[in-house]
Enzyme design. Structure first.
Site, PDB file in Angstrom:
ATOM      1  N   SER A  65       0.839  -0.953  -0.057  1.00 41.92           N
ATOM      2  CA  SER A  65      -0.097   0.315  -0.010  1.00 41.92           C
ATOM      3  C   SER A  65       0.652   1.528  -0.041  1.00 41.92           C
ATOM      4  O   SER A  65       0.425   2.352  -0.229  1.00 41.92           O
ATOM      5  CB  SER A  65      -0.719   0.088   1.261  1.00 41.92           C
ATOM      6  OG  SER A  65      -1.990  -0.676   0.673  1.00 41.92           O
ATOM      7  N   LYS A  68       0.581   3.510  -3.191  1.00 48.40           N
ATOM      8  CA  LYS A  68      -0.378   3.828  -3.191  1.00 48.40           C
ATOM      9  C   LYS A  68      -0.258   5.428  -2.751  1.00 48.40           C
ATOM     10  O   LYS A  68      -1.319   6.781  -4.415  1.00 48.40           O
ATOM     11  CB  LYS A  68      -1.575   3.722  -2.419  1.00 48.40           C
ATOM     12  CG  LYS A  68      -2.254   2.585  -2.667  1.00 48.40           C
ATOM     13  CD  LYS A  68      -3.211   1.741  -1.235  1.00 48.40           C
ATOM     14  CE  LYS A  68      -4.010   0.348  -1.207  1.00 48.40           C
ATOM     15  NZ  LYS A  68      -4.305  -0.291  -0.475  1.00 48.40           N
ATOM     16  N   TYR A 193      -1.739  -2.386 -10.992  1.00 48.85           N
ATOM     17  CA  TYR A 193      -1.348  -2.398  -9.312  1.00 48.85           C
ATOM     18  C   TYR A 193      -1.257  -3.282  -9.031  1.00 48.85           C
ATOM     19  O   TYR A 193      -0.596  -3.116  -7.957  1.00 48.85           O
ATOM     20  CB  TYR A 193      -3.247  -2.316  -9.313  1.00 48.85           C
ATOM     21  CG  TYR A 193      -3.516  -2.589  -7.113  1.00 48.85           C
ATOM     22  CD1 TYR A 193      -3.145  -1.265  -6.366  1.00 48.85           C
ATOM     23  CD2 TYR A 193      -3.596  -3.682  -6.560  1.00 48.85           C
ATOM     24  CE1 TYR A 193      -3.810  -1.003  -5.136  1.00 48.85           C
ATOM     25  CE2 TYR A 193      -3.809  -3.780  -5.662  1.00 48.85           C
ATOM     26  CZ  TYR A 193      -3.665  -1.884  -4.873  1.00 48.85           C
ATOM     27  OH  TYR A 193      -4.133  -2.539  -3.412  1.00 48.85           O
ATOM     28  N   TYR A 245      -4.694   3.284   7.806  1.00 41.58           N
ATOM     29  CA  TYR A 245      -6.282   3.333   7.930  1.00 41.58           C
ATOM     30  C   TYR A 245      -7.011   3.928   8.814  1.00 41.58           C
ATOM     31  O   TYR A 245      -6.950   4.725   9.147  1.00 41.58           O
ATOM     32  CB  TYR A 245      -6.076   1.429   7.790  1.00 41.58           C
ATOM     33  CG  TYR A 245      -5.514   1.550   5.750  1.00 41.58           C
ATOM     34  CD1 TYR A 245      -6.041   1.727   5.109  1.00 41.58           C
ATOM     35  CD2 TYR A 245      -4.482   0.525   6.062  1.00 41.58           C
ATOM     36  CE1 TYR A 245      -5.301   1.799   3.602  1.00 41.58           C
ATOM     37  CE2 TYR A 245      -3.592   0.814   5.188  1.00 41.58           C
ATOM     38  CZ  TYR A 245      -4.368   0.909   3.504  1.00 41.58           C
ATOM     39  OH  TYR A 245      -3.256   0.624   2.594  1.00 41.58           O
ATOM     40  N   VAL A 263       0.528  -4.149   3.815  1.00 45.47           N
ATOM     41  CA  VAL A 263       0.669  -5.023   4.580  1.00 45.47           C
ATOM     42  C   VAL A 263       1.778  -6.156   4.216  1.00 45.47           C
ATOM     43  O   VAL A 263       2.221  -6.888   5.075  1.00 45.47           O
ATOM     44  CB  VAL A 263      -0.176  -6.020   4.105  1.00 45.47           C
ATOM     45  CG1 VAL A 263      -1.138  -5.478   4.422  1.00 45.47           C
ATOM     46  CG2 VAL A 263      -0.524  -6.427   1.925  1.00 45.47           C
TER      47      VAL A 263
HETATM   48  O1  DON Z   1      -4.384  -4.653  -2.780  1.00 45.62           O
HETATM   49  C1  DON Z   1      -4.184  -4.811  -1.090  1.00 45.62           C
HETATM   50  O2  DON Z   1      -4.796  -5.852  -0.644  1.00 45.62           O
HETATM   51  C2  DON Z   1      -2.835  -5.068  -0.948  1.00 45.62           C
HETATM   52  N1  DON Z   1      -1.669  -4.981  -2.977  1.00 45.62           N
HETATM   53  C3  DON Z   1      -1.833  -4.193  -0.703  1.00 45.62           C
HETATM   54  C4  DON Z   1      -3.064  -3.843   0.287  1.00 45.62           C
HETATM   55  C5  DON Z   1      -2.194  -3.244   2.048  1.00 45.62           C
HETATM   56  O3  DON Z   1      -0.931  -3.242   1.882  1.00 45.62           O
HETATM   57  C6  DON Z   1      -2.331  -2.670   3.301  1.00 45.62           C
HETATM   58  N2  DON Z   1      -1.426  -2.207   4.046  1.00 45.62           N
HETATM   59  N3  DON Z   1      -1.786  -1.974   4.994  1.00 45.62           N
END
Ligand code: DON
Length: 309
Positions: A65, A68, A193, A245, A263
């Site tokens: 994330s 992003k 993505y 978040y 994550v």
């Molecule tokens: O889209 C997803 O679920 C992952 N590629 C990224 C999510 C993420 O890193 C949330 N962070 N804490």
């Protein structure tokens, strides 16, 4: 100077390390489950100074994330603020990062912000390029420029692992396509993505990204402008309001700096006008943020007086 004392930084890492055993490594993207639960590392990038690091800084990990923020910077430069926010909102959600619920209940239907998955997928769909290869190359060059590291690349194994299992993100994309939030081919958007999320970095790379945001889009060592001040301002504002978040409020109280988690266990922080910080520790709390990483940042925020509030 923020941290002259290497031993002091190492003692903070040692102090936070037991938290690595209390979190859980993400496994909903199967390739991420291989991460070393016990790892904890930090780098501090202070312009003109040595980059201080402690812990297992040799580990590489994927942005997830954290990408992003970088994709948002590219989209803002590509099509401008007004056009981006026609598709994506500016408000925190208080929901988990992968929640789908507000896509239906919020009117007019658009994702609430670019840091949740739905909003980030919509941002990725706005990146310019005549095909996906060109879009990825543009994004990758941007990241290589910010990190000052031309070796930064996509980890194809993690990208493929996410692409093969992205059922929830896929469903959000199709929902948004139905409601004209995104146009274009959903599988192509997901491919881009998942590749942007799988860009592999070190703590030092993250700290340098943080430093560029901390210095409003300028290379902190040479003063060369990499992206406009206004883009940095918008990104940092989202980092404060939505970067962690549904833990962003607590993080603002306890640490008080713009930050973005992923994550894979990374946290990128920009301490305005001062330093960038990169953290890695893959054991997460229930909200998807690095548990030991957050504890370490709390300690550092107090010791170095980092809060901007
Ligand atoms: O889209 C997803 O679920 C992952 N590629 C990224 C999510 C993420 O890193 C949330 N962070 N804490």
């Amino acid at each position: 100077m923020i941290c002259e004392n290497q031993q002091e930084l190492e003692s903070y890492v040692a102090h936070a390390r037991h938290w690595t055993q209390k979190g859980k490594v993400a496994d909903y993207i199967p390739a991420l489950a291989k991460a070393n639960q016990a790892a904890l590392a930090v780098s501090i990038y202070e312009p003109g100074k040595h980059c201080f690091s402690a812990g297992e800084v040799e580990h590489k990990f994927t942005l997830q994330s954290i990408s992003k923020v970088l994709a948002l910077a590219v989209a803002l430069e590509d099509i401008g603020e007004e056009a981006v926010f026609e598709h994506i909102g500016m408000e925190p959600t208080g929901d988990p990062f992968n929640s789908i619920i507000k896509l239906e209940t919020y009117k007019p239907s658009k994702p609430l912000n670019p840091m949740i998955n739905a909003g980030a997928l919509a941002v990725t769909s706005l990146i310019r390029g005549s095909n996906n290869h060109e879009r990825l190359e543009r994004l990758l060059h941007f990241i290589q420029d910010i990190t000052n590291n031309s070796n930064v690349k996509v980890c194809e194994e993690v990208a493929q692992s996410e692409f093969d299992t992205s059922f929830l993100n896929r469903s959000m994309c199709y929902y948004m396509k139905q409601h004209n939030v995104i146009s274009g081919d959903v599988e192509e958007i997901l491919e881009l993505y998942t590749k942007q999320c799988a860009v592999e970095v070190s703590c030092r790379d993250l700290a340098r990204i943080g430093a560029v945001f901390a210095f409003d889009g300028k290379d902190p060592d040479t003063d060369r402008r990499i992206f406009p001040t206004n883009v940095a301002r918008i990104c940092k504002t989202f980092m404060v309001t939505c970067g962690m978040y549904n833990a962003s409020g607590e993080f603002a109280i306890k640490v008080g700096i713009p930050a973005k988690s992923g994550v894979s266990g990374g946290i990128m922080c920009a301490v305005p006008g001062r330093i960038g910080i990169g953290i890695f520790s893959p054991a997460l709390d229930e909200k998807g943020n690095s548990l030991a990483g957050m504890r370490l940042l709390e300690k550092m925020a107090k010791a170095y007086d980092l809060s901007m509030f």
